[in-house]
Write a protein that holds these residues in place. Structure first.
Motif, PDB file in Angstrom:
ATOM      1  N   PRO A   1      87.133  78.417 -14.911  1.00 49.11           N
ATOM      2  CA  PRO A   1      87.019  79.813 -14.483  1.00 49.11           C
ATOM      3  C   PRO A   1      86.396  79.975 -13.097  1.00 49.11           C
ATOM      4  O   PRO A   1      86.715  80.919 -12.365  1.00 49.11           O
ATOM      5  CB  PRO A   1      86.129  80.432 -15.570  1.00 49.11           C
ATOM      6  N   GLU A   2      85.530  79.051 -12.728  1.00 50.25           N
ATOM      7  CA  GLU A   2      84.871  79.103 -11.426  1.00 50.25           C
ATOM      8  C   GLU A   2      85.864  78.952 -10.274  1.00 50.25           C
ATOM      9  O   GLU A   2      85.660  79.486  -9.176  1.00 50.25           O
ATOM     10  CB  GLU A   2      83.821  77.991 -11.380  1.00 50.25           C
ATOM     11  N   PHE A   3      86.960  78.245 -10.554  1.00 51.06           N
ATOM     12  CA  PHE A   3      87.945  77.970  -9.502  1.00 51.06           C
ATOM     13  C   PHE A   3      89.293  78.614  -9.802  1.00 51.06           C
ATOM     14  O   PHE A   3      90.320  78.197  -9.267  1.00 51.06           O
ATOM     15  CB  PHE A   3      88.123  76.454  -9.340  1.00 51.06           C
ATOM     16  N   ALA A   4      89.281  79.639 -10.638  1.00 56.03           N
ATOM     17  CA  ALA A   4      90.529  80.260 -11.085  1.00 56.03           C
ATOM     18  C   ALA A   4      91.387  80.760  -9.924  1.00 56.03           C
ATOM     19  O   ALA A   4      92.621  80.695  -9.972  1.00 56.03           O
ATOM     20  CB  ALA A   4      90.220  81.417 -12.037  1.00 56.03           C
ATOM     21  N   SER A   5      90.752  81.274  -8.880  1.00 59.81           N
ATOM     22  CA  SER A   5      91.522  81.824  -7.761  1.00 59.81           C
ATOM     23  C   SER A   5      92.095  80.742  -6.856  1.00 59.81           C
ATOM     24  O   SER A   5      92.913  81.038  -5.981  1.00 59.81           O
ATOM     25  CB  SER A   5      90.640  82.764  -6.935  1.00 59.81           C
ATOM     26  N   TYR A   6      91.688  79.500  -7.052  1.00 56.77           N
ATOM     27  CA  TYR A   6      92.160  78.401  -6.199  1.00 56.77           C
ATOM     28  C   TYR A   6      93.131  77.468  -6.913  1.00 56.77           C
ATOM     29  O   TYR A   6      93.956  76.829  -6.271  1.00 56.77           O
ATOM     30  CB  TYR A   6      90.973  77.578  -5.695  1.00 56.77           C
TER      31      TYR A   6
ATOM     32  N   LEU B   1      84.534  65.019 -20.931  1.00 57.42           N
ATOM     33  CA  LEU B   1      85.073  65.328 -19.610  1.00 57.42           C
ATOM     34  C   LEU B   1      86.031  66.510 -19.674  1.00 57.42           C
ATOM     35  O   LEU B   1      86.058  67.354 -18.761  1.00 57.42           O
ATOM     36  CB  LEU B   1      85.779  64.096 -19.035  1.00 57.42           C
ATOM     37  N   GLU B   2      86.810  66.580 -20.747  1.00 54.79           N
ATOM     38  CA  GLU B   2      87.726  67.725 -20.917  1.00 54.79           C
ATOM     39  C   GLU B   2      86.937  69.021 -21.061  1.00 54.79           C
ATOM     40  O   GLU B   2      87.308  70.055 -20.479  1.00 54.79           O
ATOM     41  CB  GLU B   2      88.610  67.494 -22.146  1.00 54.79           C
ATOM     42  N   ALA B   3      85.847  68.974 -21.812  1.00 54.59           N
ATOM     43  CA  ALA B   3      85.011  70.169 -21.970  1.00 54.59           C
ATOM     44  C   ALA B   3      84.400  70.587 -20.637  1.00 54.59           C
ATOM     45  O   ALA B   3      84.274  71.780 -20.337  1.00 54.59           O
ATOM     46  CB  ALA B   3      83.916  69.894 -23.000  1.00 54.59           C
ATOM     47  N   HIS B   4      84.031  69.608 -19.823  1.00 51.69           N
ATOM     48  CA  HIS B   4      83.449  69.913 -18.512  1.00 51.69           C
ATOM     49  C   HIS B   4      84.468  70.615 -17.618  1.00 51.69           C
ATOM     50  O   HIS B   4      84.143  71.616 -16.960  1.00 51.69           O
ATOM     51  CB  HIS B   4      82.965  68.626 -17.848  1.00 51.69           C
ATOM     52  N   ILE B   5      85.709  70.114 -17.587  1.00 49.47           N
ATOM     53  CA  ILE B   5      86.744  70.733 -16.763  1.00 49.47           C
ATOM     54  C   ILE B   5      87.084  72.126 -17.286  1.00 49.47           C
ATOM     55  O   ILE B   5      87.267  73.075 -16.504  1.00 49.47           O
ATOM     56  CB  ILE B   5      88.007  69.858 -16.723  1.00 49.47           C
ATOM     57  N   ALA B   6      87.144  72.276 -18.597  1.00 51.48           N
ATOM     58  CA  ALA B   6      87.422  73.594 -19.178  1.00 51.48           C
ATOM     59  C   ALA B   6      86.323  74.587 -18.808  1.00 51.48           C
ATOM     60  O   ALA B   6      86.596  75.769 -18.528  1.00 51.48           O
ATOM     61  CB  ALA B   6      87.548  73.485 -20.694  1.00 51.48           C
ATOM     62  N   ALA B   7      85.082  74.121 -18.766  1.00 55.95           N
ATOM     63  CA  ALA B   7      83.958  75.005 -18.429  1.00 55.95           C
ATOM     64  C   ALA B   7      83.962  75.375 -16.945  1.00 55.95           C
ATOM     65  O   ALA B   7      83.534  76.477 -16.578  1.00 55.95           O
ATOM     66  CB  ALA B   7      82.645  74.324 -18.804  1.00 55.95           C
TER      67      ALA B   7
ATOM     68  N   PRO C   1      95.186  77.715 -21.418  1.00 54.33           N
ATOM     69  CA  PRO C   1      94.373  77.049 -22.444  1.00 54.33           C
ATOM     70  C   PRO C   1      94.918  75.652 -22.737  1.00 54.33           C
ATOM     71  O   PRO C   1      96.121  75.470 -22.898  1.00 54.33           O
ATOM     72  CB  PRO C   1      94.517  77.972 -23.665  1.00 54.33           C
ATOM     73  N   GLY C   2      94.030  74.688 -22.786  1.00 52.33           N
ATOM     74  CA  GLY C   2      94.433  73.314 -23.063  1.00 52.33           C
ATOM     75  C   GLY C   2      94.866  72.523 -21.848  1.00 52.33           C
ATOM     76  O   GLY C   2      95.124  71.314 -21.946  1.00 52.33           O
ATOM     77  N   ALA C   3      94.941  73.170 -20.667  1.00 51.02           N
ATOM     78  CA  ALA C   3      95.385  72.466 -19.456  1.00 51.02           C
ATOM     79  C   ALA C   3      94.402  71.381 -19.040  1.00 51.02           C
ATOM     80  O   ALA C   3      94.764  70.442 -18.330  1.00 51.02           O
ATOM     81  CB  ALA C   3      95.575  73.464 -18.317  1.00 51.02           C
ATOM     82  N   GLU C   4      93.151  71.506 -19.514  1.00 51.29           N
ATOM     83  CA  GLU C   4      92.147  70.515 -19.115  1.00 51.29           C
ATOM     84  C   GLU C   4      92.500  69.110 -19.603  1.00 51.29           C
ATOM     85  O   GLU C   4      92.118  68.117 -18.978  1.00 51.29           O
ATOM     86  CB  GLU C   4      90.765  70.909 -19.647  1.00 51.29           C
ATOM     87  N   ARG C   5      93.255  69.005 -20.692  1.00 50.44           N
ATOM     88  CA  ARG C   5      93.598  67.677 -21.204  1.00 50.44           C
ATOM     89  C   ARG C   5      94.502  66.928 -20.228  1.00 50.44           C
ATOM     90  O   ARG C   5      94.296  65.744 -19.948  1.00 50.44           O
ATOM     91  CB  ARG C   5      94.267  67.810 -22.583  1.00 50.44           C
ATOM     92  N   GLU C   6      95.506  67.628 -19.710  1.00 50.93           N
ATOM     93  CA  GLU C   6      96.403  66.983 -18.757  1.00 50.93           C
ATOM     94  C   GLU C   6      95.691  66.707 -17.439  1.00 50.93           C
ATOM     95  O   GLU C   6      95.890  65.647 -16.824  1.00 50.93           O
ATOM     96  CB  GLU C   6      97.634  67.856 -18.509  1.00 50.93           C
TER      97      GLU C   6
END
Length: 394
Positions: free
Chosen positions: A333-338, A324-330, A346-351
């Motif tokens: 970038p698609e939602f970087a502007s939001y 699930l963390e890998a999915h959010i990390a992937a 980097p690593g924010a997906e864990r939290e």
């Protein structure tokens, strides 16, 4: 005119019921307090009949006592911001309440701290590894969090000062002690001092224990109360979690039971093959919404969607949290502007995933077992299909 008045009365009572389910302790500073007092007798009778819960109401507080509930999911605990209370803070809450029971009408945070430090020297607490000396900032921070909780509950009314200044060592806080609210905090039928069990789990079970039924009518009433409590207080009631007696009762009395609950509370029953959920269109009984706005709300929806898709392909198979963390990390970038700036680090997906899993587990949409997650049946509503544009062929 009469029909309009009856409809308005029913709406007001439903609003109070839904609010009490979310906030079981109301004080005069709550907007709905006047309505809760106005309809207090009728609402108390309804809760007693349907759930066995007691509603106490006076000029100083309205309290729904939700006894008989044991929850080990961690979603109902106290917290400061997004951080849940730990063991020491819960001990401090108990010690603070003991101090306030003997305090004057006003108390400072510094004086409260002095008395707590004295109580914390009890040999039983020391043997349990609880230490509170106020020697470091983290302990003052714990006390500040406890004071803010008691203020939010209405036990303390802030007269002057600021808790953050106290933590920094540059000030103090003066409170009024609200004894109406203080007296209503304990919701158990049995006093904790009367429990002799040593084991912690047994102590909790004894505090929450119901009386043993003697007749078939008593047994049916206890089953009905148990089902009503879970329907009103849990996000989802799964049939698989019920005892055989509860499933048999629900099979014959489901329509009648749900009608009694929904007509008075204004909640809407959704019945599926796996269980029942009472939906809250008003949002007044809802503490965790799904979905919610913001970065964390969006990430939670993405986690739910991805896990629901995996669960549809392989029902009941646990999924590693790292997946699930890998999915959010992937997807980040698609939602970087939001998304917020911190969520793009980097690593924010864990939290983000940790917070998402806490919310989804609290909503009984999944179960977390160590480093793995298993989707529960209600998660299926988030297994979205690919979008289709108008006029597009299937």
């Amino acid at each position: 005119m009469k029909d309009a008045l009856e409809a308005r009365t029913a709406d007001e009572r439903g609003k109070v019921v839904r609010t009490l389910l979310r906030t079981p302790l109301l004080t005069p500073k709550d907007e709905i307090f006047t309505l809760a007092r106005r309809h207090g007798d009728v609402i108390a009778q309804w809760f007693a009949r349907e759930t066995g819960w007691i509603v106490f109401h006076s000029a100083g507080a309205v309290r729904l006592r939700k006894h008989g509930i044991l929850s080990e999911d961690g979603s109902r605990g106290a917290q400061e911001g997004a951080a849940p209370f730990g063991r020491r803070r819960y001990v401090l809450v108990c010690l603070a309440l003991a101090v306030l029971e003997r305090a004057d009408k006003q108390v400072t945070l510094g004086r409260l701290a002095e008395r707590i430090v004295h109580y914390a020297t009890d040999p039983v607490l020391t043997a349990a590894g609880i230490e509170f000396t106020l020697r470091d900032r983290s302990q003052r921070g714990d006390l500040s969090a406890v004071a803010k909780l008691l203020f939010a509950l209405g036990v303390l009314d802030r007269v002057a000062g600021d808790e953050d200044a106290y933590v920094a060592g540059s000030g103090d806080v003066l409170y009024d002690v609200n004894r109406h609210v203080l007296a209503e905090l304990l919701a158990n039928r049995r006093g904790p001092s009367t429990v002799d069990e040593v084991d912690w789990a047994m102590r909790l079970a004894t505090l929450a224990a119901e009386y043993a039924p003697d007749t078939d009518d008593d047994r049916n009433r206890i089953i009905r109360h148990s089902l009503s409590r879970r329907l009103l207080d849990d996000p989802v009631l799964y049939f698989a979690d019920l005892t055989e007696a509860e499933r048999e009762y629900l099979a014959s009395q489901r329509v009648h039971l749900l009608r009694r609950i929904t007509e008075f509370s204004g909640l809407v029953a959704e019945v599926r093959a796996e269980g029942i959920a009472l939906l809250d269109p008003s949002g007044e009984a809802t503490d965790y919404g799904m979905p919610e706005e913001g970065t964390e709300g969006h990430a939670t929806l993405l986690v739910a969607e991805h896990l629901a898709g995996l669960d549809r392909a392989r029902p009941g198979v646990p999924v590693a949290i790292t997946v699930l963390e890998a999915h959010i990390a992937a997807r980040a970038p698609e939602f970087a502007s939001y998304w917020s700036k911190a969520a793009r680090e980097p690593g924010a997906e864990r939290e983000l995933v940790a917070k998402a899993l806490h919310r989804l587990a609290s909503l009984r949409l999944l179960r977390v077992d160590g480093t793995e997650v298993t989707g529960l049946p209600a998660l299926a509503r988030y297994a979205f299909a690919a979008p289709k544009l108008p006029g597009e062929r299937s």
